[in-house]
Design a protein around this motif. Structure first.
Motif, short mmCIF file in Angstrom:
data_model
loop_
_atom_site.label_atom_id
_atom_site.label_comp_id
_atom_site.label_asym_id
_atom_site.label_seq_id
_atom_site.Cartn_x
_atom_site.Cartn_y
_atom_site.Cartn_z
N LEU A 236 1.06 -1.38 -0.12
CA LEU A 236 -0.16 0.05 0.55
C LEU A 236 0.76 1.40 -0.39
N PHE A 237 1.98 1.18 0.69
CA PHE A 237 2.71 2.78 0.61
C PHE A 237 3.16 3.15 -0.65
N ARG A 238 4.05 1.31 -1.21
CA ARG A 238 4.51 1.86 -2.72
C ARG A 238 3.43 2.35 -3.68
N VAL A 239 2.40 1.32 -3.44
CA VAL A 239 1.29 2.24 -4.82
C VAL A 239 1.26 3.87 -4.29
N CYS A 240 0.95 3.89 -3.12
CA CYS A 240 1.07 5.43 -2.38
C CYS A 240 2.45 6.15 -2.99
N TYR A 241 3.67 5.84 -3.20
CA TYR A 241 4.53 6.36 -2.92
C TYR A 241 4.66 6.70 -4.95
N ALA A 242 3.93 6.57 -6.08
CA ALA A 242 3.52 6.28 -6.89
C ALA A 242 2.14 7.62 -7.26
N GLN A 243 2.16 8.22 -6.64
CA GLN A 243 0.22 8.34 -6.51
C GLN A 243 1.25 10.37 -5.53
N LEU A 244 0.94 10.18 -4.35
CA LEU A 244 1.50 11.02 -3.80
C LEU A 244 2.63 11.81 -3.20
N ASP B 97 10.52 10.72 -9.56
CA ASP B 97 10.36 11.77 -10.19
C ASP B 97 9.78 11.46 -11.91
N ALA B 98 10.52 10.31 -12.27
CA ALA B 98 10.22 10.36 -14.08
C ALA B 98 9.00 9.90 -13.77
N LEU B 99 8.79 8.74 -13.15
CA LEU B 99 7.18 8.00 -12.50
C LEU B 99 6.08 8.95 -12.43
N LEU B 100 6.46 10.48 -11.65
CA LEU B 100 5.15 11.84 -11.02
C LEU B 100 5.36 11.94 -12.34
N ALA B 101 5.95 12.27 -13.24
CA ALA B 101 5.31 13.57 -14.84
C ALA B 101 4.59 12.49 -16.05
N LEU B 102 4.62 11.44 -15.57
CA LEU B 102 3.59 10.81 -15.79
C LEU B 102 2.40 10.59 -15.82
N PRO B 103 1.36 11.01 -16.52
CA PRO B 103 0.28 10.76 -16.08
C PRO B 103 -0.40 9.33 -15.78
N GLU B 104 -1.06 9.82 -14.91
CA GLU B 104 -1.66 8.54 -14.01
C GLU B 104 -2.18 8.02 -14.65
N LYS B 105 -2.62 7.63 -15.69
CA LYS B 105 -3.44 6.74 -17.04
C LYS B 105 -2.50 5.87 -17.23
N LEU B 106 -0.83 5.99 -17.00
CA LEU B 106 0.03 5.22 -17.61
C LEU B 106 0.86 5.17 -16.34
N ARG B 107 0.97 5.97 -15.67
CA ARG B 107 1.83 6.35 -14.07
C ARG B 107 1.07 4.36 -13.61
N MET B 108 0.15 3.81 -13.37
CA MET B 108 -0.29 3.26 -12.23
C MET B 108 -0.80 1.75 -12.74
N PRO B 109 -0.75 1.78 -14.18
CA PRO B 109 -0.70 0.36 -14.84
C PRO B 109 0.97 -0.26 -14.96
N LEU B 110 1.94 0.44 -14.73
CA LEU B 110 3.27 0.43 -14.19
C LEU B 110 3.43 0.18 -13.27
N VAL B 111 3.04 0.83 -12.09
CA VAL B 111 3.16 0.53 -10.70
C VAL B 111 2.59 -0.48 -10.28
N LEU B 112 1.68 -1.17 -10.23
CA LEU B 112 1.28 -1.91 -9.85
C LEU B 112 1.24 -3.41 -10.65
N TYR B 113 1.46 -3.16 -11.97
CA TYR B 113 2.04 -4.03 -13.31
C TYR B 113 3.94 -4.89 -12.69
N TYR B 114 4.68 -3.91 -12.60
CA TYR B 114 6.30 -4.25 -12.50
C TYR B 114 6.57 -4.20 -10.79
N MET B 115 6.30 -3.20 -10.07
CA MET B 115 6.80 -2.43 -8.96
C MET B 115 5.94 -3.71 -8.18
N GLU B 116 4.33 -4.02 -8.57
CA GLU B 116 3.45 -4.73 -7.00
C GLU B 116 3.85 -6.17 -7.64
N GLY B 117 3.88 -6.26 -8.79
CA GLY B 117 3.59 -7.96 -9.24
C GLY B 117 1.94 -8.58 -9.53
#
Length: 169
Positions: free
Chosen positions: A17-25, A100-120
């Motif tokens: 949960l904290f890692r997913v938040c890290y990509a959002q906030l 910073d690069a992740l946060l620069a992406l639009p959320e529609k592109l950022r969240m799939p990357l975080v959930l798929y690659y970072m959270e598995g």
């Protein structure tokens, strides 16, 4: 599912949960608030979970909604033009630069990357969490990788101010 089993499974998910938040906030205090509020809401509504197999999907969906709520409240509090510039990461490819690069992406592109690659999570689970078709997740993963590559190949001091095309897909 018993209250104790629910508590154990939720506790095991806390780092995710904290890692997913890290990509959002951006702010650590906002991330802590989002996780805390998510845990509170999930505990209160634990009886509404129909299928235990989808506990993680359900909790991450609640978390994403809470992150959006915090972002909306923050947008009303302080306009983006008044924010101070962020300090640049001292390491050329350090964790701060990737963040910073992740946060620069639009959320529609950022969240799939975080959930798929970072959270598995699988494509199917990611699609369920984001409430989009699996094909959309695959497309956003591809486009997100391309945009992230572009962002990481530009000089370090331009990531925060990089203007990119808004993704409408």
């Amino acid at each position: 599912m018993s209250d104790e089993e629910f508590s154990q499974r939720i506790t095991a998910m806390t780092q995710t949960l904290f890692r997913v938040c890290y990509a959002q906030l951006r702010q650590p205090c906002d991330r802590e608030d989002a996780v805390q509020e998510t845990l509170r809401k999930c505990w209160q509504k634990r009886g509404q979970l129909r299928d235990e197999r989808y506990l993680q999907t359900w909790v991450v969906r609640v978390l994403l909604n809470e992150c959006h709520s915090i972002q909306r409240r923050g947008a009303r509090v302080q306009p983006a033009e008044q924010l101070p510039e962020r300090a640049v990461s001292p390491q050329p490819m350090g964790q701060g630069r990737l963040h910073d690069a992740l946060l620069a992406l639009p959320e529609k592109l950022r969240m799939p990357l975080v959930l798929y690659y970072m959270e598995g999570y699988s494509v199917e689970e990611t699609a369920s969490m984001l409430r989009v078709p699996q094909g959309t997740v695959k497309t956003r993963l591809r486009k997100g990788r391309q945009e992230l590559k572009k962002l990481l190949l530009v000089p370090e001091n331009t990531i925060g101010g990089l203007s990119h095309e808004t993704y409408e897909g």
